[in-house]
Design a protein around this motif. Structure first.
Motif: not given
Length: 378
Positions: A198-204, A238-242
């Motif tokens: 699911g969106w949104p995600v966090f791109v870090k 790294i991309v993390e789910a909300l």
């Protein structure tokens, strides 16, 4: 054990600044630590690492290390000389620090008994400085090489937590060679992850802190810009789910009988910010709630998990563990910071203040623990 003579006070080198994007926050932390160190107990040597990586003698003036009118301080402006450099010993036989100037005879500054490294981010908090100090045989505050390196890399931190049975949220990593080989495939990997969770995600950035380079991405149209921003700080992302729930933090401090956890804090939503980003933390001084309004069982559980995370990474000295209390009532660990923000208004000292350990005592405990600890393998 420290080799300092009982006839003189232990000399503490406070090392700050550095080459990472968290340079200014390190300077702010150094100012607070310098103010707290008891000069009747310790001799103090401030060493600033400039943004280009030069080690320089710094002025011992904490007032110049604060954020003033939204202006961030710099170790470059605190150096006593534009050309001089500080040289650490390169072997365990001597802890003598030397100051050099081009064309001048090197000047001995005396032995350093312990280093208090308040660097944040790569080239300081990530095990690089810790390895140098181990080679030099100089004790230092905080975690060693392994915990510092793993604690800086969000992917391997999460892998370690999982191997110890600690709950982590969904994530996906894009490594540098993966992006270089086929950026389109790497992008599709992120989109597939976002569509699954699911969106949104966090791109870090995978190896950065203080919320630098992080973007909350609400859909694929904004993904490319977010990836570019994260890769500006680190080629590995790294991309993390909300995770929907409450943000909870907990401090861990090593006592003589082992690590203990502080009372936890809660980071409430900040109305002017999409998430708890750099501006919210340090410029607008968004404040957490200490102690967190949790039930007794929740408080006990998060403190237990914080110590477990500390032990999983083999941390030493101090760390701050960050969690989400999800809507289903379960705690999920987001990350551990092995050198958390350490100004008096930072969450780590505030949590310990509420737990009964004031800021000067906190600084002293960390220095004394480092003086007792050996360097190298332990």
């Amino acid at each position: 054990m420290s080799s300092h003579s009982p006839s003189r006070k232990p000399r503490v080198a406070v090392v700050f600044g550095g080459r990472s994007s968290e340079h200014a926050i390190s300077v702010v932390t150094a100012g607070a630590v310098l103010s707290a160190l008891d000069r009747d107990t310790y001799e103090v040597l401030p060493i600033g690492i400039t943004s280009e990586g030069r080690w320089a003698l710094a002025v011992d003036d904490p007032a110049r290390m604060a954020i003033e009118e939204r202006k961030l301080p710099s170790a470059d402006e605190l150096a006593e000389s534009d050309t001089g450099a500080v040289v650490l010993p390169l072997g365990p036989d001597s802890r003598e620090v030397v100051h050099t100037e081009p064309g001048a005879v090197p000047k001995a500054l005396g032995e350093v008994d312990v280093v208090f490294p308040v660097l944040h981010g790569p080239y300081g908090e990530d095990g690089t400085l810790q390895g140098l100090l181990d080679l030099a045989g100089v004790p230092y505050v905080g975690s060693g090489v392994l915990a510092s390196a793993v604690g800086m890399d969000k992917e391997y931190m999460k892998r370690t937590f999982t191997s110890f049975g600690l709950p982590v949220g969904p994530y996906v990593t894009v490594r540098p060679r993966e992006w270089t080989a086929d950026s389109g495939a790497a992008r599709r990997k992120i989109v597939d992850f976002a569509e699954e969770h699911g969106w949104p995600v966090f791109v870090k950035p995978a190896r950065a802190g203080s919320s630098f380079g992080i973007t909350k991405v609400n859909g694929p149209d904004a993904l490319d810009e977010a990836i570019e921003e994260a890769r500006r700080h680190d080629p590995k992302i790294i991309v993390e789910a909300l995770l929907r729930g409450r943000e909870i933090e907990c401090g861990v401090l090593e006592f003589e009988d082992g690590p203990r956890a502080s009372l936890p804090a809660e980071i409430p939503p900040v109305s002017a910010h999409d998430f708890y980003d750099f501006e919210a933390k340090y410029i607008d001084s968004a404040s957490g709630i200490v102690p967190a309004p949790l039930g007794e069982e929740e408080t006990a559980r998060v403190r237990e998990l914080a110590v477990a995370a500390f032990e999983a990474l083999s941390c030493e000295g101090l760390a701050r563990a960050d969690f989400f209390l999800c809507e289903d009532g379960q705690f999920v660990i987001n990350e551990v910071n092995t050198m958390p923000g350490f100004t008096p208004i930072s969450m780590y000292p505030r949590m310990w203040e509420e737990t009964g350990v004031g800021y000067p005592e906190l600084v002293d405990r960390l220095v004394q623990a480092a003086l007792r600890r050996s360097t190298g393998l332990r």
